[in-house]
Structure formats: C-alpha cells, structure tokens
Scaffold this motif. Structure first.
Motif, mmCIF file in Angstrom:
data_model
loop_
_atom_site.group_PDB
_atom_site.id
_atom_site.type_symbol
_atom_site.label_atom_id
_atom_site.label_comp_id
_atom_site.label_asym_id
_atom_site.label_seq_id
_atom_site.Cartn_x
_atom_site.Cartn_y
_atom_site.Cartn_z
ATOM 1 N N ASN A 29 0.812 -1.210 0.000
ATOM 2 C CA ASN A 29 0.000 0.000 0.000
ATOM 3 C C ASN A 29 0.849 1.265 0.000
ATOM 4 O O ASN A 29 0.547 2.216 -0.721
ATOM 5 N N ARG A 40 -4.922 0.061 -1.673
ATOM 6 C CA ARG A 40 -6.050 -0.836 -1.420
ATOM 7 C C ARG A 40 -7.034 -0.226 -0.427
ATOM 8 O O ARG A 40 -8.238 -0.352 -0.594
ATOM 9 N N ASN A 41 -6.511 0.404 0.617
ATOM 10 C CA ASN A 41 -7.394 0.992 1.628
ATOM 11 C C ASN A 41 -8.213 2.136 1.043
ATOM 12 O O ASN A 41 -9.395 2.284 1.359
ATOM 13 N N ALA A 44 -10.913 0.570 -1.017
ATOM 14 C CA ALA A 44 -11.936 0.033 -0.119
ATOM 15 C C ALA A 44 -12.835 1.149 0.414
ATOM 16 O O ALA A 44 -14.061 0.992 0.483
ATOM 17 N N LYS A 60 -16.183 -0.239 7.039
ATOM 18 C CA LYS A 60 -14.808 -0.097 6.567
ATOM 19 C C LYS A 60 -14.103 -1.454 6.569
ATOM 20 O O LYS A 60 -13.405 -1.804 5.608
ATOM 21 N N ARG A 64 -12.617 -3.301 3.261
ATOM 22 C CA ARG A 64 -11.192 -3.638 3.165
ATOM 23 C C ARG A 64 -10.979 -5.140 2.963
ATOM 24 O O ARG A 64 -10.104 -5.548 2.197
ATOM 25 N N HIS A 68 -8.886 -6.551 -0.055
ATOM 26 C CA HIS A 68 -7.667 -7.300 0.274
ATOM 27 C C HIS A 68 -7.815 -8.804 0.030
ATOM 28 O O HIS A 68 -6.821 -9.516 -0.090
ATOM 29 N N ALA A 72 -8.140 -6.970 6.588
ATOM 30 C CA ALA A 72 -6.987 -6.090 6.369
ATOM 31 C C ALA A 72 -5.891 -6.330 7.403
ATOM 32 O O ALA A 72 -4.705 -6.267 7.076
#
Length: 102
Positions: A29, A40-41, A44, A60, A64, A68, A72
């Motif tokens: 990331n 990625r976050n 997401a 959240k 994620r 992922h 996460a």
C-alpha cells in the motif's frame, strides 16, 4: 471521458483490478500511495462510500476485506513490511500532489 465507459465495462475492469491487487502482495500500500496516490485501503473506502451512497450498507472492515481478499489486519501481518523513511517521503509527496489536484 469516463462517460464513454459503460457501467458493465467499468464493473468488469474494477473486478479485474481487485483480483490483480489481491495477487500482487509485493505491491504494498505505501508503494501504491507513493506511485499512484491511492492504495487498497483508499479503494476500499471508495467502495464503502459508493455502497452507502447507493443505499447499501458496508463497514470499513467489510470493504477492506473485500479488496484485500482477507481481513486487512491479516493482510497487513502477512505482507506489510517496514515503512522506510524513503517510502514515507515518496508517499507524502504523492499525497500532496493529490491535494493540489483537488
């Protein structure tokens, strides 16, 4: 420009991107943030926001995990390495570019 991309094509490309990121654990990331200004976050978070904006419900953590391919926290434990000063500097510079473009 993006108006020329159908929703079906955008959805297919998005799924391909997610699959690609789930298999490229070497692309961390912090490195994605340093090169592209998102990770990625971020992706997401965008999925979570879009889901909520269209009347759905997603946390959240759920978003994620979807991006992922696992929780996460598990991804982080398995694949995330130390953030070096150089990587942090590059990420901060990239984030600043995003802010300037907004």
């Amino acid at each position: 420009m993006t108006d020329k991309i159908s929703d079906a094509a955008a959805a297919a490309a998005f799924r391909r991107l997610v699959t690609h990121l789930q298999h490229r654990h070497d692309a961390e990331n912090i490195d994605l943030m340093g090169l592209a200004g998102f990770c990625r976050n971020c992706l997401a978070d965008w999925v979570m926001e879009a889901t909520q904006e269209t009347g759905g419900s997603m946390t959240k953590d759920e978003a994620r995990a979807a991006i992922h391919g696992m929780p996460a926290s598990e991804w982080k434990q398995k694949y995330q390495t130390e953030a070096t000063p150089e990587r942090l500097k590059k990420m901060k510079e990239s984030v600043a570019k995003n802010a300037a473009a907004s």
